[in-house]
Scaffold this motif. Sequence first.
Motif, PDB file in Angstrom:
ATOM      1  N   LEU A  31       1.005  -1.112   0.099  1.00  0.00           N
ATOM      2  CA  LEU A  31       0.084   0.045  -0.112  1.00  0.00           C
ATOM      3  C   LEU A  31       0.883   1.332  -0.086  1.00  0.00           C
ATOM      4  O   LEU A  31       0.706   2.547  -0.792  1.00  0.00           O
ATOM      5  N   LEU A  32       1.776   1.264   0.904  1.00  0.00           N
ATOM      6  CA  LEU A  32       2.718   2.524   0.919  1.00  0.00           C
ATOM      7  C   LEU A  32       3.482   2.583  -0.145  1.00  0.00           C
ATOM      8  O   LEU A  32       3.503   3.912  -1.010  1.00  0.00           O
ATOM      9  N   ALA A  33       4.110   1.554  -1.266  1.00  0.00           N
ATOM     10  CA  ALA A  33       4.679   1.720  -2.584  1.00  0.00           C
ATOM     11  C   ALA A  33       3.580   2.291  -3.625  1.00  0.00           C
ATOM     12  O   ALA A  33       3.927   3.204  -4.446  1.00  0.00           O
ATOM     13  N   ARG A  34       2.201   1.784  -3.464  1.00  0.00           N
ATOM     14  CA  ARG A  34       1.181   2.536  -4.420  1.00  0.00           C
ATOM     15  C   ARG A  34       0.970   3.764  -4.274  1.00  0.00           C
ATOM     16  O   ARG A  34       0.871   4.681  -5.071  1.00  0.00           O
ATOM     17  N   VAL A  35       0.906   4.312  -3.088  1.00  0.00           N
ATOM     18  CA  VAL A  35       0.814   5.698  -2.439  1.00  0.00           C
ATOM     19  C   VAL A  35       1.563   6.646  -2.917  1.00  0.00           C
ATOM     20  O   VAL A  35       1.558   7.622  -3.477  1.00  0.00           O
ATOM     21  N   LEU A  36       2.783   6.121  -2.906  1.00  0.00           N
ATOM     22  CA  LEU A  36       4.149   6.879  -3.050  1.00  0.00           C
ATOM     23  C   LEU A  36       4.331   7.207  -4.692  1.00  0.00           C
ATOM     24  O   LEU A  36       4.727   8.046  -5.225  1.00  0.00           O
ATOM     25  N   GLY A  37       3.899   5.877  -5.370  1.00  0.00           N
ATOM     26  CA  GLY A  37       3.912   5.960  -7.093  1.00  0.00           C
ATOM     27  C   GLY A  37       2.861   6.919  -7.490  1.00  0.00           C
ATOM     28  O   GLY A  37       3.300   7.685  -8.347  1.00  0.00           O
ATOM     29  N   ASP A  38       1.533   6.937  -6.830  1.00  0.00           N
ATOM     30  CA  ASP A  38       0.778   7.982  -7.195  1.00  0.00           C
ATOM     31  C   ASP A  38       1.160   9.201  -6.837  1.00  0.00           C
ATOM     32  O   ASP A  38       1.068  10.305  -7.815  1.00  0.00           O
ATOM     33  N   ALA A  39       1.796   9.471  -5.804  1.00  0.00           N
ATOM     34  CA  ALA A  39       2.054  10.706  -5.556  1.00  0.00           C
ATOM     35  C   ALA A  39       3.272  11.289  -6.280  1.00  0.00           C
ATOM     36  O   ALA A  39       3.289  12.372  -6.805  1.00  0.00           O
ATOM     37  N   ALA A  41       3.538  10.360  -9.623  1.00  0.00           N
ATOM     38  CA  ALA A  41       3.100  10.720 -10.902  1.00  0.00           C
ATOM     39  C   ALA A  41       2.107  12.176 -10.744  1.00  0.00           C
ATOM     40  O   ALA A  41       2.255  12.513 -11.871  1.00  0.00           O
ATOM     41  N   GLU A  42       1.651  12.304  -9.636  1.00  0.00           N
ATOM     42  CA  GLU A  42       0.775  13.651  -9.442  1.00  0.00           C
ATOM     43  C   GLU A  42       1.867  14.722  -9.574  1.00  0.00           C
ATOM     44  O   GLU A  42       1.595  15.623 -10.398  1.00  0.00           O
ATOM     45  N   GLN A  43       2.936  14.568  -9.223  1.00  0.00           N
ATOM     46  CA  GLN A  43       3.988  15.739  -9.242  1.00  0.00           C
ATOM     47  C   GLN A  43       4.475  15.939 -10.552  1.00  0.00           C
ATOM     48  O   GLN A  43       4.776  16.970 -10.768  1.00  0.00           O
ATOM     49  N   ILE A  44       4.746  14.960 -11.247  1.00  0.00           N
ATOM     50  CA  ILE A  44       4.997  14.933 -12.679  1.00  0.00           C
ATOM     51  C   ILE A  44       4.044  15.429 -13.480  1.00  0.00           C
ATOM     52  O   ILE A  44       4.190  16.587 -14.132  1.00  0.00           O
ATOM     53  N   TRP A  45       2.667  15.073 -13.093  1.00  0.00           N
ATOM     54  CA  TRP A  45       1.926  15.974 -13.996  1.00  0.00           C
ATOM     55  C   TRP A  45       1.703  17.332 -13.764  1.00  0.00           C
ATOM     56  O   TRP A  45       1.272  18.283 -14.495  1.00  0.00           O
TER      57      TRP A  45
END
Length: 120
Positions: A31-39, A41-45
């Motif tokens: 879960l922590l890995a998925r949350v960090l991956g989404d964060a 991706a959001e920063q890049i966007w």
Amino acid sequence: MPMSDKDQDLGGLGAFFDAARAHPPAPSPDLLARVLGDAEAEQIWITRRAQPAAEAPRAGLLEQLYRLLGGWPAMAGLTTAIVAGVWIGTALPEGVSGSTEAAYLVDITPEAVFELAGDF
């Protein structure tokens, strides 16, 4: 039985709440890995979106007026009102033409007479 802040008797549930407070749940590493991956991706966007886009050409004066008035429906109504006003203002009714034309035209200040061919 009414409850208040001073009355904390929960009918034997206190032991269960204490046990839950003693062992708080920890998020799984997945879960922590998925949350960090989404964060990330959001920063890049957000950084891509923050880059200034090419400026659009400025609208001309007529286009600004068109947008200010509200588009084609408003322009059509305004045009109709202008045409009707010019038509009504320039076309004398048939009953007014002839000898009664002078009664239709009202001079607000009859004493202000302009002499175009004055005495020299």
